[in-house]
Design an enzyme around this catalytic site. Structure first.
Site, PDB file in Angstrom:
ATOM      1  N   GLU A 148       0.809  -1.219   0.000  1.00 48.66           N
ATOM      2  CA  GLU A 148       0.000   0.000   0.000  1.00 48.66           C
ATOM      3  C   GLU A 148       0.845   1.274   0.000  1.00 48.66           C
ATOM      4  OE1 GLU A 148      -2.555  -0.619   3.347  1.00 48.66           O
ATOM      5  OE2 GLU A 148      -4.005  -1.776   2.197  1.00 48.66           O
TER       6      GLU A 148
ATOM      7  N   GLU B 112       7.073 -21.612   8.288  1.00 46.02           N
ATOM      8  CA  GLU B 112       7.511 -20.749   9.375  1.00 46.02           C
ATOM      9  C   GLU B 112       8.584 -21.398  10.255  1.00 46.02           C
ATOM     10  OE1 GLU B 112       4.886 -21.037  13.274  1.00 46.02           O
ATOM     11  OE2 GLU B 112       3.712 -20.241  11.608  1.00 46.02           O
TER      12      GLU B 112
END
Length: 269
Positions: A79, A110
């Site tokens: 963004e 992860e």
């Protein structure tokens, strides 16, 4: 270490609650999040200050994370270009498992302690940059490994975690710890912890971009004009700054491509 985000919910028999009760209780829990963020403001300030310092010297901001935390980093990074008109590689979000993991969980991604550094090296990361690890639990191996290697290479490191005294925070030079406590649904850290991380990311990237001159007054003068809504917003901003009519403002925007350049062109004619 006590992992508060994994503690049992304060509520039980959720399936027996009415929809209204579920919503009210989630909302009640959510109201505690901004207060937890407030407690971490001094830490957020330190992190934002070092990021601004490095980026003024040509550095970049990297987010690394897994699951929800990784996705939030990708969202914030993606963004920045449309909001502040910065190059796409100024703020980079990296998620364990690669871009596939944005939509679909990648099993055990992860848990890989070496992959984050490999992922960062693809961007030729260097001592001018900052790496921020995002991990609700503060225990994610992918994030810990990436921060450790960044430290070893003289790269500034920060983190956003939702437990106190975590391994991630101990590894980061500029830790941000927002202790959000047990989730409404036990262990579902996409809820309060995710909200806290999103709030901190908003604060971090926005404060840095303001410090870098990417906001004038209170306006996004460098935003990308990528749809009609934004073009119309930009025209109103130019009109407010210059006093010219809408048609003239639209023409200036067409010529110059941003509010900042349009206003400066008008003022300097």
């Amino acid at each position: 270490m006590e992992i508060n985000t994994e503690k049992d919910s304060r509520y039980n028999d959720l399936e027996k609650m009415s929809v209204r009760a579920i919503l009210q209780n989630i909302n009640k829990e959510d109201q505690s999040v901004p207060l937890a963020v407030e407690q971490a403001l001094p830490q957020i300030e330190q992190l934002a200050t070092i990021v601004t310092h490095r980026m003024r010297k040509g550095g970049r901001l990297f987010y690394i994370g897994a699951g929800t935390s990784g996705r939030l980093g990708v969202v914030d990074a993606s963004e920045c270009p449309p909001t502040f008109g910065v190059p796409f590689d100024w703020v980079v979000g990296i998620i364990a498992g690669g871009d596939t993991a944005i939509r679909k969980a990648v099993e055990f991604a992860e848990d890989n302690t070496t992959q984050a550094w490999k992922d960062l090296q693809e961007f030729n990361i260097n001592e001018q940059d900052v790496v921020v690890g995002i991990a609700a639990s503060g225990t994610t191996p992918y994030v810990i490994g990436g921060l450790k290697m960044a430290n070893e290479h003289g790269i500034a490191t920060g983190c956003i975690v939702c437990n106190a005294g975590s391994p991630v925070a101990a590894t980061a030079q500029y830790p941000v710890e927002v202790v959000t406590g047990p989730e409404f649904v036990t262990g579902s850290t996409r809820m309060k912890a995710g909200t806290a991380q999103k709030l901190v990311l908003n604060m971090l990237s926005t404060s840095v971009m303001i410090q870098l001159g990417r906001v004038r007054g209170n306006k996004m003068v460098d935003m990308q004009l990528s749809n009609n809504k934004l073009v119309n917003r930009a025209a109103r901003m130019v009109m407010a700054e210059t006093g010219i009519d809408e048609a003239t403002a639209a023409e200036l925007l067409k010529q110059h491509g941003s509010v900042r350049k349009a206003v400066d062109a008008y003022n300097n004619k």
